[in-house]
Design a protein around this motif. Sequence first.
Motif, PDB file in Angstrom:
ATOM      1  N   THR A 192      -6.313   0.721   4.026  1.00 24.31           N
ATOM      2  CA  THR A 192      -5.808   1.396   2.830  1.00 24.31           C
ATOM      3  C   THR A 192      -5.148   0.420   1.872  1.00 24.31           C
ATOM      4  O   THR A 192      -5.360   0.477   0.655  1.00 24.31           O
ATOM      5  CB  THR A 192      -4.814   2.499   3.224  1.00 24.31           C
ATOM      6  OG1 THR A 192      -5.470   3.434   4.088  1.00 24.31           O
ATOM      7  CG2 THR A 192      -4.300   3.229   1.999  1.00 24.31           C
ATOM      8  N   ARG A 201      -6.330  -0.349  -1.846  1.00 23.13           N
ATOM      9  CA  ARG A 201      -5.439  -0.009  -2.959  1.00 23.13           C
ATOM     10  C   ARG A 201      -5.208  -1.212  -3.867  1.00 23.13           C
ATOM     11  O   ARG A 201      -5.205  -1.088  -5.098  1.00 23.13           O
ATOM     12  CB  ARG A 201      -4.105   0.501  -2.412  1.00 23.13           C
ATOM     13  CG  ARG A 201      -3.132   0.948  -3.518  1.00 23.13           C
ATOM     14  CD  ARG A 201      -1.917   1.661  -2.959  1.00 23.13           C
ATOM     15  NE  ARG A 201      -1.109   0.771  -2.116  1.00 23.13           N
ATOM     16  CZ  ARG A 201      -0.942   0.927  -0.818  1.00 23.13           C
ATOM     17  NH1 ARG A 201      -1.532   1.933  -0.180  1.00 23.13           N
ATOM     18  NH2 ARG A 201      -0.191   0.094  -0.128  1.00 23.13           N
ATOM     19  N   THR A 209     -11.544   3.577   0.477  1.00 25.30           N
ATOM     20  CA  THR A 209     -11.550   3.299   1.909  1.00 25.30           C
ATOM     21  C   THR A 209     -12.635   4.102   2.609  1.00 25.30           C
ATOM     22  O   THR A 209     -12.966   5.219   2.211  1.00 25.30           O
ATOM     23  CB  THR A 209     -10.204   3.657   2.551  1.00 25.30           C
ATOM     24  OG1 THR A 209      -9.958   5.064   2.386  1.00 25.30           O
ATOM     25  CG2 THR A 209      -9.070   2.892   1.902  1.00 25.30           C
TER      26      THR A 209
END
Length: 286
Positions: A121, A125, A131
């Motif tokens: 993640t 990000r 993801t």
Amino acid sequence: VGRMLREAQQRGILRIEIVHPQARSHHLESGLREVGGLTQAIVVSGGGSPAETRRAVAQAAADFLADLPEAPRTLAVSWGKTMSEVAHAIAPSWSDGTTVVQANGGLSLPGPVGDPASVITRLARQARGSTVLLTAPAIVESADLARALRREKTIAAVLDQARQADVLMFSLGALSHESVLVTSGCLLPRDERILAERGAVGDAVGRFFNAQGVAVSDDLEERSIGLDLDDVINSRLAVAVATGPEKWPVAEACVRRGLCDVLVTDEATAVHLQERLGSGSQKELS
């Protein structure tokens, strides 16, 4: 003191140089590429403690991703302590829209590095990407259960996506009581004992292998969910990250088998590998 230091410098007795933890040893990199048959080697000086060295190597791995001439559209990654450091070291906006895929199953029980999904993640990000999680344990109780899970449509699709990734990055794990797979309960004490008896030196993406880079337990292979060693060898660009004397045997086996195209490591590990490795890589022979 200042006068004496200046005089010592002028006489050639004293030399002052600043060695940043992220300073790279290009001489070692060149030698490691040559003896290991690597596409690229990244060797950093590290720090004064094992933790500082691991952070420096993780930062170098993160910088490697960010500095690729073309950002990967898909990045497959394993998880673990070192990969958690890589995820925290990665720069914001290191890419624009990379899909980050989990390359091997997760933890059966909470482990010391937390949820493996956090590695995936965070990398996604910071890349303003997405993801793809592998919602299955790394190792299950039976081969039948593992086969059923691998046939499940969603899990099969994730594994196919990981195999086709532009870059596969994974850390190397030593076979020890402190292994995340051991402390999390994925690897039972009897499994650890059998692996040690059969000469396992460590793992990549949760697959344990011997000094020649060959898997040592058919039973464990059949119960594992994720990319296997053949998938790693056949990946488009495999990047291994390893640091510390406990990783020397597994790093040597990884390079000998040709499991990685790029190795990111510290100076002491690079020196050890140069001393141990013969010329050339075994990738084309596997």
